[in-house]
Design a protein around this motif. Structure first.
Motif, PDB file in Angstrom:
ATOM      1  N   UNK A  52       0.803  -1.222   0.000  1.00 18.01           N
ATOM      2  CA  UNK A  52       0.000   0.000   0.000  1.00 18.01           C
ATOM      3  C   UNK A  52       0.838   1.274   0.000  1.00 18.01           C
ATOM      4  N   UNK A  53       2.026   1.219   0.583  1.00 12.01           N
ATOM      5  CA  UNK A  53       2.903   2.394   0.590  1.00 12.01           C
ATOM      6  C   UNK A  53       3.223   2.834  -0.846  1.00 12.01           C
ATOM      7  N   UNK A  54       3.645   1.892  -1.672  1.00 15.26           N
ATOM      8  CA  UNK A  54       4.002   2.260  -3.045  1.00 15.26           C
ATOM      9  C   UNK A  54       2.770   2.501  -3.911  1.00 15.26           C
ATOM     10  N   UNK A  55       1.642   1.892  -3.559  1.00 13.44           N
ATOM     11  CA  UNK A  55       0.400   2.236  -4.245  1.00 13.44           C
ATOM     12  C   UNK A  55       0.078   3.721  -4.028  1.00 13.44           C
ATOM     13  N   UNK A  56       0.309   4.191  -2.815  1.00 16.41           N
ATOM     14  CA  UNK A  56       0.032   5.595  -2.504  1.00 16.41           C
ATOM     15  C   UNK A  56       1.016   6.523  -3.195  1.00 16.41           C
ATOM     16  N   UNK A  57       2.281   6.154  -3.258  1.00 14.06           N
ATOM     17  CA  UNK A  57       3.239   6.987  -3.998  1.00 14.06           C
ATOM     18  C   UNK A  57       2.853   7.066  -5.474  1.00 14.06           C
ATOM     19  N   UNK A  58       2.425   5.947  -6.063  1.00 14.69           N
ATOM     20  CA  UNK A  58       1.975   5.960  -7.457  1.00 14.69           C
ATOM     21  C   UNK A  58       0.757   6.871  -7.619  1.00 14.69           C
ATOM     22  N   UNK A  59      -0.161   6.795  -6.676  1.00 16.88           N
ATOM     23  CA  UNK A  59      -1.375   7.629  -6.699  1.00 16.88           C
ATOM     24  C   UNK A  59      -1.022   9.114  -6.601  1.00 16.88           C
ATOM     25  N   UNK A  60      -0.086   9.451  -5.711  1.00 20.70           N
ATOM     26  CA  UNK A  60       0.341  10.842  -5.566  1.00 20.70           C
ATOM     27  C   UNK A  60       1.043  11.341  -6.819  1.00 20.70           C
ATOM     28  N   UNK A  61       1.862  10.490  -7.417  1.00 20.65           N
ATOM     29  CA  UNK A  61       2.535  10.871  -8.661  1.00 20.65           C
ATOM     30  C   UNK A  61       1.504  11.235  -9.729  1.00 20.65           C
ATOM     31  N   UNK A  62       0.414  10.471  -9.786  1.00 16.51           N
ATOM     32  CA  UNK A  62      -0.640  10.773 -10.740  1.00 16.51           C
ATOM     33  C   UNK A  62      -1.358  12.082 -10.433  1.00 16.51           C
ATOM     34  N   UNK A  63      -1.660  12.312  -9.170  1.00 15.77           N
ATOM     35  CA  UNK A  63      -2.323  13.570  -8.784  1.00 15.77           C
ATOM     36  C   UNK A  63      -1.446  14.771  -9.144  1.00 15.77           C
ATOM     37  N   UNK A  64      -0.157  14.638  -8.884  1.00 12.55           N
ATOM     38  CA  UNK A  64       0.754  15.763  -9.108  1.00 12.55           C
ATOM     39  C   UNK A  64       1.082  15.972 -10.584  1.00 12.55           C
ATOM     40  N   UNK A  65       0.637  15.071 -11.435  1.00 15.81           N
ATOM     41  CA  UNK A  65       0.767  15.300 -12.874  1.00 15.81           C
ATOM     42  C   UNK A  65      -0.320  16.250 -13.374  1.00 15.81           C
ATOM     43  N   UNK A  66      -1.332  16.492 -12.531  1.00 18.06           N
ATOM     44  CA  UNK A  66      -2.475  17.316 -12.925  1.00 18.06           C
ATOM     45  C   UNK A  66      -2.532  18.656 -12.192  1.00 18.06           C
ATOM     46  N   UNK A  67      -2.045  18.695 -10.956  1.00 20.37           N
ATOM     47  CA  UNK A  67      -2.068  19.927 -10.168  1.00 20.37           C
ATOM     48  C   UNK A  67      -0.709  20.150  -9.525  1.00 20.37           C
ATOM     49  N   UNK A  68      -0.425  21.394  -9.189  1.00 15.90           N
ATOM     50  CA  UNK A  68       0.886  21.696  -8.614  1.00 15.90           C
ATOM     51  C   UNK A  68       1.047  21.088  -7.217  1.00 15.90           C
ATOM     52  N   UNK A  69      -0.024  21.128  -6.437  1.00 18.60           N
ATOM     53  CA  UNK A  69       0.015  20.568  -5.089  1.00 18.60           C
ATOM     54  C   UNK A  69      -1.054  19.476  -4.963  1.00 18.60           C
ATOM     55  N   UNK A  70      -1.073  18.767  -3.862  1.00 22.02           N
ATOM     56  CA  UNK A  70      -1.914  17.570  -3.818  1.00 22.02           C
ATOM     57  C   UNK A  70      -3.405  17.877  -3.724  1.00 22.02           C
ATOM     58  N   UNK A  71      -3.755  19.079  -3.268  1.00 19.21           N
ATOM     59  CA  UNK A  71      -5.162  19.473  -3.232  1.00 19.21           C
ATOM     60  C   UNK A  71      -5.293  20.802  -3.977  1.00 19.21           C
TER      61      UNK A  71
END
Length: 324
Positions: A212-231
């Motif tokens: 789950x740790x690396x699943x979350x890093x992958x998920x964050x990498x995807x979010x940050x491809x769309x916005x500058x910050x996570x929210x």
């Protein structure tokens, strides 16, 4: 790493035999809130009004939880209102100490005590539990306000605004639901997930945490491809809670805690994002990489029994991040 039992110190590591090899973090016990007028907060009791010079913050520069509070103290202009004491990076049989034979370790600037546990027993002579940083102390009432980092940063975010004139809000009302959702996943699988991986004592417990740790890093990498910050496109509390884990990941967690599938530098968006946050005004001053590396490798003899502190690769955190 020990704990207090009815005010008496015991050198006792976490019990993973009873949990099938899983690391389970203890809940923080001091849960009062500093508020602008001293009214009660979401938990604990009232009577802790925001006043200049009234509070003192005990931290470790090595600890990601304490690092959050140092960042908010800096960003919210609280340096002159809230003093700090920084413990020694080595956390051995006596837990956190106020030894000063290391650059950055200040000693106890408030009481001149020898150990952080002495602060806890000063607040409660029969306290039972872990002795952790950050710890926010009230000089007026001579007690601990809080030792829960997630709540201390929210106090710092707003309680002192009338005194500082700094109204920058890292937990805006309109984004709270999304911030809370991101925080919940990041805390469970990443902030605490690195510890669940590193302190696991069975293969099953380790694999249950590291996946789950690396699943979350992958998920964050995807979010940050769309916005500058996570929210979105403005920095929020969610970014600072994430940052203190990311800045430690490659030099410490990747090796020491066996989070070795990938490094943060292998994620283009996460790595640029980490540099972006590091380069925000005042934040670099809160990062003490010497304490970070020394603490983890030297203190955890259950993982690194010979206490060999590795020579780690230092990356250029000041390199352009390209996320403007």
């Amino acid at each position: 790493m020990g704990l207090l039992v009815e005010g008496k110190w015991t050198d006792q590591w976490y019990d993973t035999k009873s949990t099938g090899g899983k690391f389970e973090r203890s809940e923080s016990q001091f849960r009062n809130w500093v508020t602008a007028d001293g009214a009660p907060g979401p938990s604990g009791e009232g009577g802790f009004a925001a006043e200049a010079g009234r509070y003192h913050l005990y931290v470790s520069y090595a600890c990601p939880w304490a690092h959050r509070t140092l960042i908010f103290r800096k960003l919210k202009g609280l340096d002159d209102l809230i003093g700090i004491s920084a413990v020694h990076p080595d956390m051995l049989r006596d837990g956190w100490t106020f030894d000063t034979d290391d650059k950055g370790a200040t000693g106890d600037r408030l009481h001149g005590l020898s150990f952080l546990r002495d602060i806890y027993t000063k607040a409660d002579p029969v306290y039972s539990g872990r002795v952790t940083v950050p710890t926010l102390w009230d000089k007026k009432r001579e007690t601990i306000v809080s030792n829960e980092s997630a709540e201390i940063i929210r106090m710092f975010n707003s309680a002192f605004d009338d005194l500082t004139g700094n109204s920058r809000d890292y937990y805006p009302e309109e984004k709270r639901e999304e911030i809370d959702a991101v925080n919940a996943r990041v805390y469970d699988t990443l902030n605490n997930g690195v510890y669940k991986s590193g302190f696991a004592t069975t293969q099953d417990a380790y694999e249950a945490a590291v996946g789950p740790l690396f699943d979350t890093l992958d998920w964050l990498e995807g979010r940050l491809s769309k916005t500058r910050y996570v929210v979105g496109d403005e920095i929020t509390e969610a970014d600072w809670r994430l940052f203190t884990t990311l800045i430690r990941f490659d030099p410490v967690y990747h090796v020491h805690f066996k989070c070795s599938r990938s490094r943060i530098v292998d994620y283009p968006n996460l790595w640029a994002y980490t540099r972006d946050l590091y380069q925000q005004p005042g934040v670099a001053e809160t990062v003490n990489m010497e304490h970070i590396v020394r603490h983890y490798y030297y203190s955890h003899d259950t993982i690194n029994p010979h206490r060999i502190v590795p020579v780690v690769q230092r990356r250029d955190l000041d390199a352009p991040h390209g996320r403007g």
